[in-house]
Scaffold this motif. Structure first.
Motif, short mmCIF file in Angstrom:
data_model
loop_
_atom_site.label_atom_id
_atom_site.label_comp_id
_atom_site.label_asym_id
_atom_site.label_seq_id
_atom_site.Cartn_x
_atom_site.Cartn_y
_atom_site.Cartn_z
N PRO A 171 0.84 -1.21 0.00
CA PRO A 171 0.00 0.00 0.00
C PRO A 171 0.87 1.26 0.00
O PRO A 171 0.83 2.07 0.93
N LEU A 172 1.66 1.44 -1.04
CA LEU A 172 2.63 2.54 -1.07
C LEU A 172 1.97 3.90 -1.20
O LEU A 172 2.47 4.89 -0.66
N ARG A 173 0.84 3.98 -1.90
CA ARG A 173 0.16 5.28 -2.05
C ARG A 173 -0.43 5.75 -0.74
O ARG A 173 -0.45 6.95 -0.46
N THR A 174 -0.94 4.83 0.05
CA THR A 174 -1.60 5.24 1.30
C THR A 174 -0.64 5.23 2.49
O THR A 174 -0.67 6.14 3.31
N LEU A 175 0.19 4.20 2.60
CA LEU A 175 1.07 4.10 3.77
C LEU A 175 2.51 4.49 3.46
O LEU A 175 3.25 4.88 4.36
N GLY A 176 2.94 4.30 2.23
CA GLY A 176 4.30 4.65 1.85
C GLY A 176 5.34 3.60 2.17
O GLY A 176 6.51 3.79 1.89
N ALA A 177 4.93 2.48 2.78
CA ALA A 177 5.87 1.42 3.15
C ALA A 177 5.07 0.16 3.48
O ALA A 177 3.84 0.18 3.51
N CYS A 178 5.78 -0.92 3.80
CA CYS A 178 5.10 -2.13 4.28
C CYS A 178 4.58 -1.85 5.69
O CYS A 178 4.98 -0.88 6.34
N LEU A 179 3.70 -2.71 6.18
CA LEU A 179 3.13 -2.50 7.51
C LEU A 179 4.20 -2.53 8.60
O LEU A 179 4.12 -1.79 9.58
N GLU A 180 5.20 -3.39 8.43
CA GLU A 180 6.25 -3.49 9.44
C GLU A 180 7.01 -2.17 9.57
O GLU A 180 7.28 -1.70 10.68
N CYS A 181 7.35 -1.56 8.45
CA CYS A 181 8.06 -0.28 8.50
C CYS A 181 7.12 0.86 8.89
O CYS A 181 7.55 1.83 9.52
N TYR A 182 5.85 0.76 8.52
CA TYR A 182 4.90 1.83 8.79
C TYR A 182 4.54 1.92 10.27
O TYR A 182 4.65 2.97 10.88
N ASP A 183 4.10 0.78 10.86
CA ASP A 183 3.67 0.86 12.25
C ASP A 183 4.20 -0.26 13.15
O ASP A 183 3.76 -0.41 14.28
N GLY A 184 5.12 -1.06 12.63
CA GLY A 184 5.73 -2.10 13.44
C GLY A 184 5.01 -3.44 13.42
O GLY A 184 5.44 -4.38 14.08
N THR A 185 3.90 -3.55 12.67
CA THR A 185 3.20 -4.83 12.56
C THR A 185 4.13 -5.84 11.88
O THR A 185 4.57 -5.61 10.76
N PRO A 186 4.46 -6.95 12.56
CA PRO A 186 5.40 -7.91 11.96
C PRO A 186 4.87 -8.48 10.64
O PRO A 186 3.70 -8.83 10.53
N ALA A 187 5.74 -8.56 9.65
CA ALA A 187 5.37 -9.12 8.35
C ALA A 187 5.41 -10.64 8.43
O ALA A 187 6.30 -11.22 9.06
N ASP A 188 4.44 -11.27 7.81
CA ASP A 188 4.41 -12.73 7.74
C ASP A 188 5.56 -13.18 6.84
O ASP A 188 5.64 -12.75 5.68
N PRO A 189 6.45 -14.05 7.32
CA PRO A 189 7.58 -14.49 6.48
C PRO A 189 7.15 -15.17 5.19
O PRO A 189 7.92 -15.24 4.25
N ALA A 190 5.90 -15.64 5.12
CA ALA A 190 5.42 -16.28 3.89
C ALA A 190 5.09 -15.25 2.81
O ALA A 190 4.83 -15.62 1.66
N THR A 191 5.11 -13.95 3.14
CA THR A 191 4.77 -12.92 2.17
C THR A 191 5.97 -12.35 1.43
O THR A 191 5.81 -11.50 0.56
N TYR A 192 7.16 -12.81 1.79
CA TYR A 192 8.36 -12.35 1.09
C TYR A 192 9.39 -13.48 1.06
O TYR A 192 9.39 -14.36 1.91
N PRO A 193 10.27 -13.49 0.04
CA PRO A 193 11.28 -14.55 -0.04
C PRO A 193 12.35 -14.35 1.04
O PRO A 193 12.58 -13.23 1.52
N PRO A 194 13.04 -15.43 1.41
CA PRO A 194 14.11 -15.29 2.41
C PRO A 194 15.26 -14.43 1.87
O PRO A 194 15.45 -14.33 0.67
N ALA A 195 15.98 -13.84 2.78
CA ALA A 195 17.12 -13.01 2.40
C ALA A 195 18.15 -13.85 1.65
O ALA A 195 18.36 -15.03 1.98
N PRO A 196 18.81 -13.29 0.62
CA PRO A 196 19.76 -14.06 -0.19
C PRO A 196 20.89 -14.71 0.64
O PRO A 196 21.30 -15.82 0.34
N HIS A 197 21.35 -14.03 1.68
CA HIS A 197 22.44 -14.61 2.47
C HIS A 197 21.98 -15.84 3.26
O HIS A 197 22.78 -16.68 3.65
N LEU A 198 20.67 -15.99 3.49
CA LEU A 198 20.16 -17.17 4.18
C LEU A 198 20.00 -18.36 3.24
O LEU A 198 19.99 -19.50 3.67
N LEU A 199 19.89 -18.10 1.94
CA LEU A 199 19.75 -19.18 0.96
C LEU A 199 21.06 -19.93 0.75
O LEU A 199 21.05 -21.11 0.45
N ALA A 200 22.18 -19.25 0.90
CA ALA A 200 23.48 -19.86 0.66
C ALA A 200 23.85 -20.87 1.74
O ALA A 200 24.64 -21.77 1.52
#
Length: 141
Positions: free
Chosen positions: A111-140
């Motif tokens: 919701p970049l037009r309304t919030l300008g960021a993800c919920l975690e960055c906007y108000d601290g609501t933890p993001a569900d790890p299933a909604t984004y891929p793991p960090a590249p350094h964790l894949l190695a």
């Protein structure tokens, strides 16, 4: 005719004779064979190909509508190329990447037009790890 049918549900239109130049309007599921919406054409691997709509289909008492095109005049869809795929990925990345401190790319549009960021960055609501891929350094690991 069923008991629940009313005169309002019936349309008596000849799609090949517009008469006064107006476009025929059909109710939901009453368009004749040989006509399709853009979405239906896409599912058939076709596109309108420059033709003008020949009719309109309405639902929800005319509040929603779609243009109808002749299937026989439709042309094949353009094939997906690597350049098109790269351009689409770039456009989606702009909608899915958080410009906040996390910088994550999510699987969903943010919701970049309304919030300008993800919920975690906007108000601290933890993001569900299933909604984004793991960090590249964790894949190695």
């Amino acid at each position: 005719m069923h008991a629940h049918d009313t005169d309002e549900d019936l349309v008596d239109v000849d799609p090949h004779d517009p008469g006064d130049g107006s476009i025929p309007v059909f109710r939901w599921r009453q368009a004749g064979p040989g006509l399709a919406t853009r979405r239906q054409l896409r599912e058939m691997g076709l596109r309108p190909g420059g033709q003008e709509p020949v009719a309109r289909i309405e639902c929800r008492r005319g509040q929603r509508f779609a243009w109808l095109y002749r299937i026989d005049l439709a042309k094949p869809k353009f094939p997906m190329t690597l350049a098109k795929e790269a351009a689409l990925d770039k456009a989606m990345a702009a909608r899915q990447t958080c410009p906040g401190r996390c910088g994550r790319r999510y699987y969903i549009c943010l919701p970049l037009r309304t919030l300008g960021a993800c919920l975690e960055c906007y108000d601290g609501t933890p993001a569900d790890p299933a909604t984004y891929p793991p960090a590249p350094h964790l894949l190695a690991a």
